[in-house]
Design an enzyme around this catalytic site. Sequence first.
Site, PDB file in Angstrom:
ATOM      1  N   GLU A  93      21.701  51.768  73.544  1.00 40.70           N
ATOM      2  CA  GLU A  93      21.522  50.446  72.941  1.00 40.70           C
ATOM      3  C   GLU A  93      22.865  50.100  72.327  1.00 40.70           C
ATOM      4  O   GLU A  93      23.245  50.649  71.290  1.00 40.70           O
ATOM      5  CB  GLU A  93      20.395  50.528  71.905  1.00 40.70           C
ATOM      6  CG  GLU A  93      19.765  49.182  71.646  1.00 40.70           C
ATOM      7  CD  GLU A  93      20.404  48.491  70.474  1.00 40.70           C
ATOM      8  OE1 GLU A  93      21.366  47.719  70.716  1.00 40.70           O
ATOM      9  OE2 GLU A  93      19.976  48.709  69.340  1.00 40.70           O
TER      10      GLU A  93
ATOM     11  N   CYS B 105      23.092  44.180  65.864  1.00 38.26           N
ATOM     12  CA  CYS B 105      23.509  44.004  67.261  1.00 38.26           C
ATOM     13  C   CYS B 105      22.804  42.821  67.914  1.00 38.26           C
ATOM     14  O   CYS B 105      23.211  42.379  68.976  1.00 38.26           O
ATOM     15  CB  CYS B 105      23.301  45.285  68.047  1.00 38.26           C
ATOM     16  SG  CYS B 105      21.692  45.976  67.777  1.00 38.26           S
TER      17      CYS B 105
END
Length: 484
Positions: free
Chosen positions: A257, A291
Amino acid sequence: MKIALRDSSLLRTNLYIDGEWRVPKDGRRIPVYDPASGAWIAEIAHASERDIEDAIQAAYRSWQSWKNTLAKDRGKLLRQWGEAMLQHKEDLGMIITREQGKPLREAVGEIIYAAQYLLFYAEEAVRTYGDIIPTPFEGARLLVLKQPVGPVGIITPWNFPVAMFVRKAAAALAAGCTCVIKPDERTPLSAYAVMELAHRVGFPAGVINMLTGDPPQIGEMLASDARIRKISFTGSTATGRLLMQWAAKVPKPVTLELGGNAPFIVFDDADIPSAVEGLIASKFRNSGQTCICVNRVFVHRHIAADFKKALEAKLEALQIGPGVQNPDVGPLIDDKAFEKVEHLVDDAVQRGAELSCQLFEPHSRGLFYPPTIIAEVQPEMDIFRTEIFGPVISLIPFDDDAQVLHMANDTEYGLAAYFYTNNPRRIWTVTEALEYGMVGINTGRISTPHAPFGGIKASGFGREGSKYGIEEYLVTKYLNWSGL
Ligand code: ADP
């Protein structure tokens, strides 16, 4: 140690290996600082090679029994761990705020969010069903079993120092895997405190291990050791590539990720107040250090002026200060992060973008970067291509759907995207055209344990949360049972 808590025994500074707190074999330590003040808070353990080896071996050994522990019993421990986190959410939140900087309200929110993964996967543990396949062979039956992949190496960043490792560990443990976890060395205290709770609820020795030290050394040992069967990583794309290269030697599967460059598109039929609210919620959470934070705001030229005006009014009302005072925006994590944001803004302005609003002078308040709006951003500017990770909104005007979709997809990343419109046809065409793993439609909030979180392209692969998240930790075994 300088954090006042109700339960001070949550503060742990040593390695957690094979069910016990251990001082590092060579005695090395790493300082931890408060980003709001720069003050020293604690010193944590720096694992030696022997410690890392011990953690790997403990995870490998304990996997032999953990994988055979009944799923309902694994689920029970996960539930107890989640409930313990909720019971201690104020203390855990305070530790996050002190070492990471985010407002206390958000830090407690992170604990609740992380605990929800444990509660969700406590239930999901009992649902790793296999299959029976209609046989093409006389006298045979074909079956499919789902089994845990094995010990997992988990490496996570500082922006959500608890949630990022818990959401991986919850799925891995539910599936029957054991773990060696490395949180970020800048924010280890909250992770170790959550490990203390795992210890208290009674996970068997070796099932969960945690260490801090030299990131490349730990990363390489975890990724290239054949006893660790899987790597799950959240962090930068550069580190993700390195881990994948080390993992390739075995080889072993990885879940990555990585970074994002989220577009936020406001079409001319959108509800402007709700788009402004969604943008503020996504952009300023954790001072812009997530993010899935909005990185590029595309606003239709017809509404660009109204949108900017509404946005400036909201920005001016933001409170900035140390996380313990519960402001809207806290400090950035460190000098390097500050310099990066500063460079992106300077580069954009030098290349013709307009600095339309900046709440105070950068550098006038330590690591607090001022909430900022820059308008007329162009694709050739660094800020268009780079994850900002700071409280800066970059506005880009557009004229039609094809143009904005081209610009939105014009990035190496593909994590989250957002758009606001009230046109159902556009909702469908834009959703399908966006090259992203997650899409927020008329909302700036998307993350929940009930839905699959993850990206495509340079944002990585694999999913966390939901029924999809546990698949990352399962392998498929096919049985051909003949002679029947
Ligand atoms: P960020 O820019 O978000 O800090 P990093 O990828 O540097 O992203 O950090 C995410 C996690 O990866 C942290 O736990 C960090 O310590 C770890 N890390 C950083 N560099 C390496 C490396 N070379 N090998 C393994 N882990 C690393």
